[in-house]
Design a protein around this motif. Structure first.
Motif, PDB file in Angstrom:
ATOM      1  N   HIS A   1     -33.662 -36.894  29.710  1.00 28.54           N
ATOM      2  CA  HIS A   1     -34.409 -36.463  28.518  1.00 28.54           C
ATOM      3  C   HIS A   1     -35.051 -37.677  27.837  1.00 28.54           C
ATOM      4  O   HIS A   1     -34.434 -38.736  27.773  1.00 28.54           O
TER       5      HIS A   1
ATOM      6  N   LYS B   1     -30.395 -21.327  21.555  1.00 22.90           N
ATOM      7  CA  LYS B   1     -30.972 -21.762  22.834  1.00 22.90           C
ATOM      8  C   LYS B   1     -29.992 -21.661  24.009  1.00 22.90           C
ATOM      9  O   LYS B   1     -30.422 -21.573  25.146  1.00 22.90           O
TER      10      LYS B   1
ATOM     11  N   VAL C   1     -28.297 -24.045  25.439  1.00 20.93           N
ATOM     12  CA  VAL C   1     -28.568 -25.129  26.395  1.00 20.93           C
ATOM     13  C   VAL C   1     -27.279 -25.532  27.120  1.00 20.93           C
ATOM     14  O   VAL C   1     -27.306 -25.880  28.294  1.00 20.93           O
TER      15      VAL C   1
ATOM     16  N   ILE D   1     -25.556 -27.743  31.851  1.00 22.98           N
ATOM     17  CA  ILE D   1     -26.794 -27.626  31.077  1.00 22.98           C
ATOM     18  C   ILE D   1     -27.666 -26.543  31.697  1.00 22.98           C
ATOM     19  O   ILE D   1     -27.818 -26.489  32.931  1.00 22.98           O
ATOM     20  N   ASP D   2     -28.217 -25.690  30.838  1.00 20.51           N
ATOM     21  CA  ASP D   2     -29.037 -24.586  31.312  1.00 20.51           C
ATOM     22  C   ASP D   2     -30.459 -25.068  31.609  1.00 20.51           C
ATOM     23  O   ASP D   2     -31.313 -25.107  30.726  1.00 20.51           O
ATOM     24  N   SER D   3     -30.680 -25.480  32.848  1.00 19.97           N
ATOM     25  CA  SER D   3     -32.028 -25.820  33.298  1.00 19.97           C
ATOM     26  C   SER D   3     -32.031 -25.688  34.823  1.00 19.97           C
ATOM     27  O   SER D   3     -30.969 -25.750  35.439  1.00 19.97           O
ATOM     28  N   PRO D   4     -33.205 -25.491  35.422  1.00 25.08           N
ATOM     29  CA  PRO D   4     -33.236 -25.285  36.875  1.00 25.08           C
ATOM     30  C   PRO D   4     -32.569 -26.425  37.640  1.00 25.08           C
ATOM     31  O   PRO D   4     -31.864 -26.204  38.623  1.00 25.08           O
ATOM     32  N   SER D   5     -32.724 -27.662  37.162  1.00 30.96           N
ATOM     33  CA  SER D   5     -32.156 -28.811  37.863  1.00 30.96           C
ATOM     34  C   SER D   5     -30.761 -29.149  37.362  1.00 30.96           C
ATOM     35  O   SER D   5     -30.067 -29.976  37.950  1.00 30.96           O
TER      36      SER D   5
ATOM     37  N   ASP E   1     -34.934 -31.205  31.793  1.00 27.37           N
ATOM     38  CA  ASP E   1     -35.611 -29.979  32.226  1.00 27.37           C
ATOM     39  C   ASP E   1     -35.177 -28.762  31.414  1.00 27.37           C
ATOM     40  O   ASP E   1     -35.546 -27.636  31.742  1.00 27.37           O
ATOM     41  N   SER E   2     -34.366 -28.994  30.365  1.00 26.63           N
ATOM     42  CA  SER E   2     -33.883 -27.877  29.544  1.00 26.63           C
ATOM     43  C   SER E   2     -34.761 -27.731  28.298  1.00 26.63           C
ATOM     44  O   SER E   2     -35.704 -28.497  28.093  1.00 26.63           O
ATOM     45  N   HIS E   3     -34.409 -26.754  27.443  1.00 29.22           N
ATOM     46  CA  HIS E   3     -35.145 -26.564  26.190  1.00 29.22           C
ATOM     47  C   HIS E   3     -34.591 -27.415  25.061  1.00 29.22           C
ATOM     48  O   HIS E   3     -34.972 -27.226  23.909  1.00 29.22           O
TER      49      HIS E   3
END
Lengths: 238, 187
Positions: free
Chosen positions: A135, A161, A163, A177-181, A186-188
């Motif tokens: 980030h 969110k 996250v 962490i909630d993100s594709p990677s 890559d998260s919000h």
């Protein structure tokens, strides 16, 4: 109706529905805690706020205050139990205070000072955990995560969110962490999120700054956390 | 118990110190007691220590160990201190929990060595040193209490001169050891 409990022999008034922790905080009495933050629903996971009620140890942050209840907190037996709990938190992760920007203003460290920890005592786990620097504004050092789930609660309940979450069971529990990677970048997640401000350790840290306060002037350098208060309760926050 | 139990009461207590896998910062902090060192040399005799340059440890009342255990020589020195010192104290973050050197524990030893001596920036004549004079590295850095029994610990990186002085004066006088809030820190 006035209701009162006894905390270490001192009468503490409370309103029905409050926990032992709520009543103690309102009365200005410090019970050490890490996963508790009055802004969020009690979690009861760190076990540092253990108090004695009726000969048993219960977590003050999740136990409802009852009229006439007798609560023990500041006894050597309970402090020594808390010390063991904090020591286990230290050996489960990699808490290298000399190499951490949060040192001196760290709630984990301050609570360890408060309960009189001289060393982590138990065998070190030395777990292998990554650092996520993806980030632009914040980094996450999983070595320092104590799974208090404050970031999980802040992201879900305040930022709306989700996250963060904790995945796995027992020793394999870890923050995800909630993100594709699976990476923070890559998260919000945003630097303005409340979730960025609630970590009691050096696990979630702002980038581009560090070691800003000289040794001697940091939050817990001169007075204990029982006097100074939580990291997040400071004017202006972190 | 942290008592001196000196058999010959006329003799000054003997103190030995060593730095294992540390940076000598704790020893520097000991020197930072400034002029109080004159009092200290009146009160104790130093045995093996970087301050005396004595190379082998004899029977001592107190052993102060800085640094964790990272190689075979550290092991040998630590065990010799344990054999010869009535009271053994872990001084500083590295002795207490491995400290900064133990950050290599997350990596395989070969990876660390190759990063430093094979792939490192500016390395010429790449190759992992294997001179028999160099102590063999252990696969992990250990806090000293994982190797020998430790009687007391002084955290800090380094423990401040005042922390060391509080400890030494309490130990010498046989009083309980108690520190003001500002003298206990982990960094």
């Amino acid at each position: 109706m006035s209701t009162t409990l006894s905390l270490d022999g001192r009468p503490i008034p409370f309103t029905p529905g409050q926990t032992i922790m709520d009543a103690a905080l309102a009365a200005g009495i410090y019970i050490p805690h890490l996963c508790h933050n009055p802004d969020y629903a009690p979690h009861g996971s760190c076990r540092v706020c253990m108090v004695g009620v009726g000969g048993r140890l219960v977590s003050a942050c999740t136990t409802a205050a009852l009229d006439g209840m007798t609560v023990e907190s500041n006894t050597e037996t309970i402090q020594s139990t808390r010390r063991s709990i904090v020591q286990m938190l230290f050996v489960e992760g990699n808490h290298v205070c000399p190499a951490c920007e949060r040192s001196g203003s760290c709630q984990l460290q301050a609570v360890a000072y408060y309960v009189g920890m001289l060393s982590p005592h138990f065998p070190q786990f030395f777990p292998q955990r990554p650092v996520d620097a993806s980030h632009p504004d914040f980094m996450i050092d999983f070595n320092r995560c104590i799974l208090c789930e404050l970031c999980v609660r802040a992201s879900r309940d305040h930022d709306h969110k989700r996250v963060f979450a904790v995945s796995g069971r027992g020793l394999a529990s870890h923050l995800v962490i909630d993100s594709p990677s699976g990476l923070l970048g890559d998260s919000h997640f945003a630097a303005s999120d409340r979730a960025a401000q609630v970590c009691p350790t050096g696990a979630i840290l702002p980038k581009h700054r560090g070691y800003e306060q000289p040794i001697g002037q940091r939050l817990y350098d001169q007075a204990p956390i029982s006097v100074v208060g939580d990291l997040r309760a400071q004017p202006g926050g972190e | 118990m942290l008592s001196r139990e000196v058999s010959d009461v006329s003799a000054k207590p003997r103190v030995a110190t060593a730095s294992l896998c540390g940076c000598f910062g704790c020893h520097t902090s000991l020197l930072d007691i400034d002029e109080r060192i004159l009092q200290l040399v009146d009160l104790v005799d130093f045995d093996r220590s970087p301050l005396t340059d004595i190379k082998t440890v004899g029977d001592c009342d107190l052993g102060l160990i800085e640094g964790g255990v990272a190689n075979t020589e550290n092991l040998e020195v630590l065990r010799a201190f344990r054999r010869h010192c009535r009271t053994l104290v872990a001084v500083g973050a590295c002795a207490v929990n491995g400290g900064v050197p133990a950050m290599r524990n997350a990596l395989a030893l070969r990876e660390c060595l190759e990063e430093s001596y094979v792939r490192g920036v500016g390395v010429y004549h790449p190759g992992i040193p294997r001179d028999p004079e160099i102590p063999l590295l252990l696969d992990r850095v250990h806090p000293i209490h994982e190797v020998v029994k430790v009687d007391y610990v002084l955290p800090g990186c380094p423990p401040s001169a005042d922390t060391l002085w509080t400890f030494l004066t309490a130990w010498l006088s046989g009083q309980p050891i108690a520190f003001p809030y500002t003298q206990i820190h982990y960094d």
